[in-house]
Write a protein that holds these residues in place. Structure first.
Motif, PDB file in Angstrom:
ATOM      1  N   PHE A   3       0.782  -1.092  -0.380  1.00  0.00           N
ATOM      2  CA  PHE A   3       0.028   0.061   0.052  1.00  0.00           C
ATOM      3  C   PHE A   3       0.899   1.218   0.003  1.00  0.00           C
ATOM      4  CE2 PHE A   3       1.016  -0.845   4.387  1.00  0.00           C
ATOM      5  CZ  PHE A   3       1.313   0.453   5.003  1.00  0.00           C
ATOM      6  N   VAL A   4       0.458   2.406  -0.153  1.00  0.00           N
ATOM      7  CA  VAL A   4       0.924   3.841  -0.339  1.00  0.00           C
ATOM      8  C   VAL A   4      -0.127   4.541   0.585  1.00  0.00           C
ATOM      9  CG1 VAL A   4       1.718   5.824  -1.316  1.00  0.00           C
ATOM     10  CG2 VAL A   4       2.124   3.403  -2.212  1.00  0.00           C
ATOM     11  N   THR A   5       0.361   5.182   1.773  1.00  0.00           N
ATOM     12  CA  THR A   5      -0.497   5.831   2.634  1.00  0.00           C
ATOM     13  C   THR A   5      -1.214   7.106   1.877  1.00  0.00           C
ATOM     14  OG1 THR A   5       1.338   7.326   3.374  1.00  0.00           O
ATOM     15  CG2 THR A   5       0.644   5.192   4.818  1.00  0.00           C
ATOM     16  N   CYS A   6      -0.329   7.684   0.873  1.00  0.00           N
ATOM     17  CA  CYS A   6      -1.074   8.731  -0.037  1.00  0.00           C
ATOM     18  C   CYS A   6      -2.466   8.135  -0.583  1.00  0.00           C
ATOM     19  CB  CYS A   6      -0.059   9.064  -1.044  1.00  0.00           C
ATOM     20  SG  CYS A   6       1.443   9.911  -0.390  1.00  0.00           S
ATOM     21  N   VAL A 145      -3.248   1.162  11.972  1.00  0.00           N
ATOM     22  CA  VAL A 145      -2.519   2.369  11.801  1.00  0.00           C
ATOM     23  C   VAL A 145      -1.476   1.739  10.428  1.00  0.00           C
ATOM     24  CG1 VAL A 145      -0.414   1.504  13.113  1.00  0.00           C
ATOM     25  CG2 VAL A 145      -0.626   3.823  12.539  1.00  0.00           C
ATOM     26  N   TYR A 146      -1.256   2.592   9.532  1.00  0.00           N
ATOM     27  CA  TYR A 146      -0.661   2.377   8.446  1.00  0.00           C
ATOM     28  C   TYR A 146       0.648   3.329   7.988  1.00  0.00           C
ATOM     29  CZ  TYR A 146      -4.778  -0.256   7.412  1.00  0.00           C
ATOM     30  OH  TYR A 146      -5.693  -1.065   7.426  1.00  0.00           O
ATOM     31  N   ALA A 147       1.795   2.880   7.860  1.00  0.00           N
ATOM     32  CA  ALA A 147       2.788   3.929   7.986  1.00  0.00           C
ATOM     33  C   ALA A 147       3.864   3.261   6.666  1.00  0.00           C
ATOM     34  CB  ALA A 147       3.967   3.653   9.127  1.00  0.00           C
ATOM     35  N   ASP A 148       4.373   4.456   6.038  1.00  0.00           N
ATOM     36  CA  ASP A 148       5.469   4.338   5.088  1.00  0.00           C
ATOM     37  C   ASP A 148       6.210   5.542   5.030  1.00  0.00           C
ATOM     38  OD1 ASP A 148       3.951   6.245   3.695  1.00  0.00           O
ATOM     39  OD2 ASP A 148       3.140   4.725   2.174  1.00  0.00           O
TER      40      ASP A 148
END
Length: 160
Positions: A3-6, A145-148
């Protein structure tokens, strides 16, 4: 996890909160990670961090409110190796880490404010699975939560 947080922000704008106002650094072997939140609140004492990451964490991310301290590391290579063995997806620390070269070799996400070579003190202090707040967001245990490399976002439900 791919995934990409954007993109998650674009696709779920009404469902996400974005952590802002902090300069994060990624130290783990995973640059993107996400999962359901467990929390620890502690200050310069990683006793509860060590305990929590020694439990099964499949699909989970540990959110640590370390009070923003950069004086003592709340995670290093040995605790992170234990987290990998227990299936944790990642650790996000409002504080510091150490052993950064070793952390980069591990299959886990580790995002902190910075690093310091000084280990934590251990007094057995800290609280588990309570709401913690930093970066304009309150993190509740059980949220996602999601982080990159673009940032950190939180949602009340799984977005993937």
């Amino acid at each position: 996890m791919d995934f990409v947080t954007c993109d998650l922000c674009d696709d779920h704008a009404e469902d996400v909160s974005v952590v802002t106002g902090l300069s994060w650094r990624s130290f783990g072997g995973r640059s993107a990670f996400g999962g359901q939140i467990d929390t620890v609140k502690c200050f310069e004492d990683n006793s509860r961090v060590k305990e929590q990451l020694a439990t099964p964490g499949k699909g989970k991310v540990l959110l640590v409110d370390g009070g923003g301290s950069l004086r003592n590391a709340l995670i290093g290579d040995m605790i992170a190796e234990n987290a990998v063995e227990n299936g944790w997806e990642g650790v996000i620390i409002y504080g510091a880490c150490r052993d950064v070269d070793a952390l980069a070799q591990l299959d886990i996400g580790v995002i902190t404010l910075g690093c310091v070579p000084i280990k934590s003190v251990r007094r057995g202090e800290g609280q588990l699975n309570i709401p913690v707040s930093f970066g304009g967001v309150t993190f509740q245990p059980g949220q996602w939560v999601y982080a990159d490399n673009n940032g950190i976002i939180v949602a009340d439900k799984a977005l993937l």
